[in-house]
Scaffold this active site. Structure first.
Site, PDB file in Angstrom:
ATOM      1  CG  HIS A 146      28.851  11.941  -3.553  1.00  0.00           C
ATOM      2  ND1 HIS A 146      29.763  12.080  -4.567  1.00  0.00           N
ATOM      3  CD2 HIS A 146      28.407  10.658  -3.631  1.00  0.00           C
ATOM      4  CE1 HIS A 146      29.884  10.946  -5.223  1.00  0.00           C
ATOM      5  NE2 HIS A 146      29.061  10.053  -4.678  1.00  0.00           N
ATOM      6  CD  GLN A 251      28.786   4.121  -9.928  1.00  0.00           C
ATOM      7  OE1 GLN A 251      29.952   4.477 -10.000  1.00  0.00           O
ATOM      8  NE2 GLN A 251      27.986   4.517  -8.953  1.00  0.00           N
TER       9      GLN A 251
END
Length: 446
Positions: A146, A251
């Site tokens: 990830h 974000q």
């Protein structure tokens, strides 16, 4: 640390028949703790099949004694925090007593069955709520795959941060917006760059799910007193699923010190805490590391953690859209991953978190970070599933997604399994995206 005992016996069956179905998340070998609303009051309970043991109602029957009775009386609060703070042997005694009361042929079976709905209401008849009061929330970043993928998407020369293989990276999250599974996840407003690079404010266009596991702290530690790697798991009461909903457009624009408004608008938790003891049959060695990786520093390297710091746990994400539900199509599985895809164990997360003397408190939540693997099927967020929008995710009805749209629903589940053990689950962590609310502009504003 929890060892195998009679509560894990795969031959044990319950007189609650739904607990014996092979598909249930909550066989008698599980017995997770949670909280629910009944008659306008918050009660604590334990899941068994399709029912919940109401711990206050059970306490009133005076069927328990010793440590089990003390633990049950302690649990008769509005949250599980007081129970979670007890010595582990007392919680274990309550779990053992519940296993005996609920097993087929129990001497208490007739008495409990006579007041079944009072003591063991159907889960479908009550409203589940957060199992405990959560004062602090720390989210880790512990999947190498990830982390590396997102680094590539951002165009970083070195997609993996220099510290990643030396310590469990984390940021401090927002506990006030943690919510129990179910209901709407409202699309947030925020600042982001549009397709032309201009900074805009409005409903976040790129909304995503993130599939995580979370540990909930039972007994904490005093300020300045670090928790050793060998005792770290003793401080974990249990685990639940976590969907760390992310407004990626917000974000990625704001992130300088770390995530802020792109994360703090909503995070969903599954309602049941699966205890350390219940997971004992599924413990395995900590995930292996690649040759050439840095050696684990001594304060994060424990023999017991290396031998049993992993969990044989598969995790899944399913997606349904408003159009799919309108056509009565089932949700489609979009993620199938495994806890082996974490680079760090939860014991290492606890030990690192307290290594500077930081004090953890009962009810503190530690998220694993998105549990993505190397395989395409193991990508555990939509950003990865769509290669950051370059390859839209195709759905069975012809729709595609590069981000979650209003009406989309995500359901997270997990299953622990091992040879010779009865498989157990965590229940659902569910949420549906709702449109952004009108923003309250200042008087006289545009």
């Amino acid at each position: 640390m929890s060892a195998l005992n009679f509560t894990h016996d795969p031959a044990r069956r319950s007189w609650i028949e739904s607990a014996n179905a092979g598909t249930t998340d909550f066989p008698i070998q599980n017995l997770p703790f949670g909280a629910f609303v009944r008659d306008g009051q918050i009660r604590t309970g334990v899941a068994i099949g399709d029912r919940i043991v109401d711990l206050r109602a059970l306490h009133d029957l005076a069927l328990l004694d010793g440590d089990a009775a003390l633990a049950c009386a302690t649990a008769c609060d509005h949250t599980l925090n007081a129970l979670m703070a007890l010595d582990a042997r007392r919680v274990s005694a309550l779990r053992a007593a519940l296993s005996d009361l609920l097993q087929h042929g129990s001497p208490a079976q007739a008495r409990l069955a006579a007041s079944l709905d009072a003591v063991l209401p159907l889960a479908a008849d009550v409203e589940l709520t957060l199992p405990c009061a959560i004062g602090d929330y720390t989210d880790f970043l512990t999947s190498l795959h990830h982390t590396e993928r997102h680094g590539r998407y951002k165009g970083l020369a070195d997609p993996l941060p220099a510290a990643f293989k030396s310590l469990p990276i984390a940021y401090h999250g927002r506990a006030s917006s943690l919510r129990v599974s179910g209901g709407d996840v409202r699309r947030p407003h925020g600042q982001f760059r549009d397709a032309d690079g201009n900074v805009r404010f409005g409903p976040a266009p790129m909304l995503d799910f993130e599939l995580e596991l979370a540990a909930v702290i039972g007994r904490g530690n005093a300020l300045t007193q670090a928790i050793s790697i060998d005792t770290a798991r003793d401080h974990v009461f249990g685990y639940c699923l976590l969907n760390d909903w992310s407004a990626k457009s917000i974000q990625w624009f704001e992130q300088v010190l770390g995530p802020f408004l792109g994360k703090s608008f909503h995070s969903s938790l599954s309602p049941w805490l699966v205890t350390e003891e219940a997971l004992a049959p599924f413990r395995k060695a900590a995930p292996s590391r690649a040759a050439g990786d840095p050696a684990i520093l001594p304060h994060l390297h424990g023999a017991r953690d290396q031998q049993s710091g992993g969990i044989d746990l598969e995790l899944f994400a399913h997606l349904s859209t408003a159009a799919m539900r309108g056509d009565r199509m089932p949700a489609v599985q979009i993620t199938h991953t495994h806890l082996d895809n974490l680079y760090w164990t939860f014991a290492q997360m606890v030990a690192h978190h307290t290594s500077n003397g930081c004090n953890l408190r009962t009810g503190d939540l530690l998220g694993s970070g998105t549990i993505s693997g190397a395989d395409d099927a193991a990508r555990a967020c939509l950003t990865e599933l769509s290669e950051a929008g370059k390859k839209p995710l195709a759905l069975p009805n012809g729709e595609t997604r590069i981000a979650l749209e209003d009406g989309d629903e995500i359901v997270l589940t997990a299953r622990a399994s091992a040879p010779g053990a009865v498989s157990i689950g965590f229940g659902e962590c569910r949420g549906r995206i709702a449109p952004a609310l009108p923003y309250p502009h200042a008087a006289g504003g545009q």
